[in-house]
Design an enzyme around this catalytic site. Structure first.
Site, PDB file in Angstrom:
ATOM      1  N   SER A 155      -6.612   3.524   0.158  1.00 20.26           N
ATOM      2  CA  SER A 155      -7.165   2.939  -1.064  1.00 20.26           C
ATOM      3  C   SER A 155      -8.584   3.488  -1.212  1.00 20.26           C
ATOM      4  CB  SER A 155      -7.232   1.414  -0.908  1.00 20.26           C
ATOM      5  OG  SER A 155      -8.055   0.841  -1.891  1.00 20.26           O
ATOM      6  N   TYR A 168      -9.654  -7.080   2.687  1.00 19.38           N
ATOM      7  CA  TYR A 168      -8.920  -5.895   2.237  1.00 19.38           C
ATOM      8  C   TYR A 168      -9.640  -4.618   2.640  1.00 19.38           C
ATOM      9  CZ  TYR A 168      -6.330  -2.753  -0.923  1.00 19.38           C
ATOM     10  OH  TYR A 168      -5.576  -1.736  -1.464  1.00 19.38           O
TER      11      TYR A 168
HETATM   12  P1  NAD Z   1       3.013  -3.776  -5.259  1.00 20.20           P
HETATM   13  O1  NAD Z   1       2.866  -5.215  -4.895  1.00 20.20           O
HETATM   14  O2  NAD Z   1       3.561  -3.453  -6.601  1.00 20.20           O
HETATM   15  O3  NAD Z   1       3.876  -3.031  -4.157  1.00 20.20           O
HETATM   16  C1  NAD Z   1       3.862  -3.447  -2.812  1.00 20.20           C
HETATM   17  C2  NAD Z   1       5.276  -3.814  -2.396  1.00 20.20           C
HETATM   18  O4  NAD Z   1       5.231  -4.221  -1.040  1.00 20.20           O
HETATM   19  C3  NAD Z   1       5.847  -4.985  -3.197  1.00 20.20           C
HETATM   20  O5  NAD Z   1       7.128  -4.640  -3.681  1.00 20.20           O
HETATM   21  C4  NAD Z   1       5.921  -6.121  -2.179  1.00 20.20           C
HETATM   22  O6  NAD Z   1       7.031  -6.984  -2.408  1.00 20.20           O
HETATM   23  C5  NAD Z   1       6.047  -5.366  -0.884  1.00 20.20           C
HETATM   24  N1  NAD Z   1       5.563  -6.146   0.261  1.00 20.20           N
HETATM   25  C6  NAD Z   1       4.445  -6.921   0.321  1.00 20.20           C
HETATM   26  N2  NAD Z   1       4.352  -7.494   1.502  1.00 20.20           N
HETATM   27  C7  NAD Z   1       5.411  -7.058   2.234  1.00 20.20           C
HETATM   28  C8  NAD Z   1       5.852  -7.313   3.550  1.00 20.20           C
HETATM   29  N3  NAD Z   1       5.188  -8.161   4.360  1.00 20.20           N
HETATM   30  N4  NAD Z   1       6.980  -6.703   3.992  1.00 20.20           N
HETATM   31  C9  NAD Z   1       7.678  -5.867   3.168  1.00 20.20           C
HETATM   32  N5  NAD Z   1       7.310  -5.612   1.915  1.00 20.20           N
HETATM   33  C10 NAD Z   1       6.180  -6.197   1.454  1.00 20.20           C
HETATM   34  O7  NAD Z   1       1.555  -3.144  -5.066  1.00 20.20           O
HETATM   35  P2  NAD Z   1       1.028  -1.631  -5.132  1.00 20.20           P
HETATM   36  O8  NAD Z   1      -0.248  -1.685  -5.857  1.00 20.20           O
HETATM   37  O9  NAD Z   1       2.076  -0.700  -5.553  1.00 20.20           O
HETATM   38  O10 NAD Z   1       0.687  -1.389  -3.586  1.00 20.20           O
HETATM   39  C11 NAD Z   1       1.137  -0.278  -2.871  1.00 20.20           C
HETATM   40  C12 NAD Z   1       0.007   0.271  -2.034  1.00 20.20           C
HETATM   41  O11 NAD Z   1      -1.011   0.794  -2.897  1.00 20.20           O
HETATM   42  C13 NAD Z   1      -0.680  -0.725  -1.109  1.00 20.20           C
HETATM   43  O12 NAD Z   1      -0.896  -0.119   0.149  1.00 20.20           O
HETATM   44  C14 NAD Z   1      -2.007  -0.992  -1.798  1.00 20.20           C
HETATM   45  O13 NAD Z   1      -3.004  -1.382  -0.897  1.00 20.20           O
HETATM   46  C15 NAD Z   1      -2.271   0.379  -2.389  1.00 20.20           C
HETATM   47  N6  NAD Z   1      -3.251   0.417  -3.465  1.00 20.20           N
HETATM   48  C16 NAD Z   1      -3.036  -0.256  -4.624  1.00 20.20           C
HETATM   49  C17 NAD Z   1      -4.002  -0.216  -5.625  1.00 20.20           C
HETATM   50  C18 NAD Z   1      -3.816  -0.942  -6.940  1.00 20.20           C
HETATM   51  O14 NAD Z   1      -4.778  -0.997  -7.742  1.00 20.20           O
HETATM   52  N7  NAD Z   1      -2.657  -1.493  -7.246  1.00 20.20           N
HETATM   53  C19 NAD Z   1      -5.186   0.531  -5.439  1.00 20.20           C
HETATM   54  C20 NAD Z   1      -5.370   1.229  -4.247  1.00 20.20           C
HETATM   55  C21 NAD Z   1      -4.382   1.163  -3.250  1.00 20.20           C
END
Ligand code: NAD
Length: 282
Positions: A155, A168
């Protein structure tokens, strides 16, 4: 096996043709965009996902090219089941993508009572850090056998403060250390790298310990606010982040990168002091 994705990959010269990946948190947001993109590049995909609803949707939508397993990244058994299901369906594993995580809605040190800081840390670190470690442990034997790679979703919070709270931000910094250590331990056979996206609209939620289990990232952020702080001045879609993963996973295009973290953040590292982007007047 469905031929749709393979045919498309052949037509486009897919970079991951014939490969197999396992992606955690592939049910929505970035993980789902990775499933779609990897399939389009000729890869077959296993998914470990906590939400039973999302698992059902994946299996229904993608058929034989995806095997989605319901489980929790905090459990070694669930990670091992996902690896076993992927190997049983596709025969080998080339890439493990640790991606499932939760956010903290930027809850600050002074916003949280000590007991919530305590329980929030345990929940968030168990998913964001222990989940990556247990996924790596479960996938490593198959990746050593195939001489494959691991990719972890970082991130902007892996590098800069203020994109989250201390829980986080510390968890995403911890993932940097994990990548460096695993890249060292698993060389020369397995390449281990990271991709650090910036803000995007997804289903990203927070810890139940902080009462944030139903609160999504865009409840706390706006597209305009995210675009405004980025030198490239646009609000990225999850699909916009998938290219670096494809390159890192590709055997043909990445023989040399390991222990590398790609800042896929629309230029945050070159944000200016006087202006966000120096070329705004051009
Ligand atoms: P998201 O919630 O859409 O996707 C994450 C998925 O992980 C979800 O489907 C959720 O059900 C699943 N999940 C959560 N906890 C879990 C667990 N304990 N076991 C199994 N599955 C689990 O969110 P996203 O934004 O797509 O996140 C994906 C990655 O991107 C993460 O690592 C997040 O830190 C990173 N990220 C996101 C952003 C943002 O702005 N959305 C920015 C930087 C980094």
């Amino acid at each position: 096996m469905s031929t749709t994705h393979e045919q498309k990959a052949q037509a486009t010269g897919g970079w991951l043709r014939g490969q197999v990946a396992l992606i955690t948190g592939g049910g929505s947001g970035l993980g789902l965009a990775l499933v779609e993109r990897f399939l389009g590049e000729g890869c077959r995909v296993g998914v470990l996902e906590r939400s039973a609803e999302k698992v059902g949707a994946l299996n229904e939508r993608f058929g034989a090219d995806v095997v989605a397993v319901q489980g929790d990244v905090r459990s070694h058994e669930d990670n091992a089941r996902a690896v076993a299901a992927t190997l049983a369906r596709f025969g080998s594993l080339d890439t493990f993508v640790g991606n499932a995580a939760i956010w903290d809605h930027a809850a600050g040190l002074m916003d949280l009572p000590a007991e919530q800081l305590d329980s929030g840390f345990d929940e968030l670190f168990a998913i964001n850090v222990k989940g990556y470690l247990l996924g790596a442990k479960a996938a490593a034997p198959a990746l050593l056998a195939s001489e494959g790679s691991m990719i972890f979703t970082l991130s902007n919070s892996s590098f800069y403060p203020g994109g989250g709270g201390p829980l986080y931000t510390a968890s995403k910094h911890a993932a940097v250390g994990l990548i460096r250590q695993l890249a060292y331990e698993l060389a020369p056979k397995v390449r281990v790298n990271g991709v650090g996206p910036c803000g995007m609209a997804s289903d990203l939620r927070g810890p139940a310990a902080l009462g944030q289990q139903d609160r999504r990232i865009m409840d706390s952020r706006s597209p305009e606010a995210i675009a405004g702080i980025l030198p490239l001045q646009f609000f990225p879609e999850p699909a916009d982040f998938t290219g670096p993963y494809v390159m890192l996973a590709s055997r043909a295009n990445n023989r040399v990168l390991s222990g590398v973290m790609i800042n896929a953040d629309a230029g945050l590292g070159i944000r200016g002091i006087r202006h966000v982007a120096g070329g705004l007047h051009l």
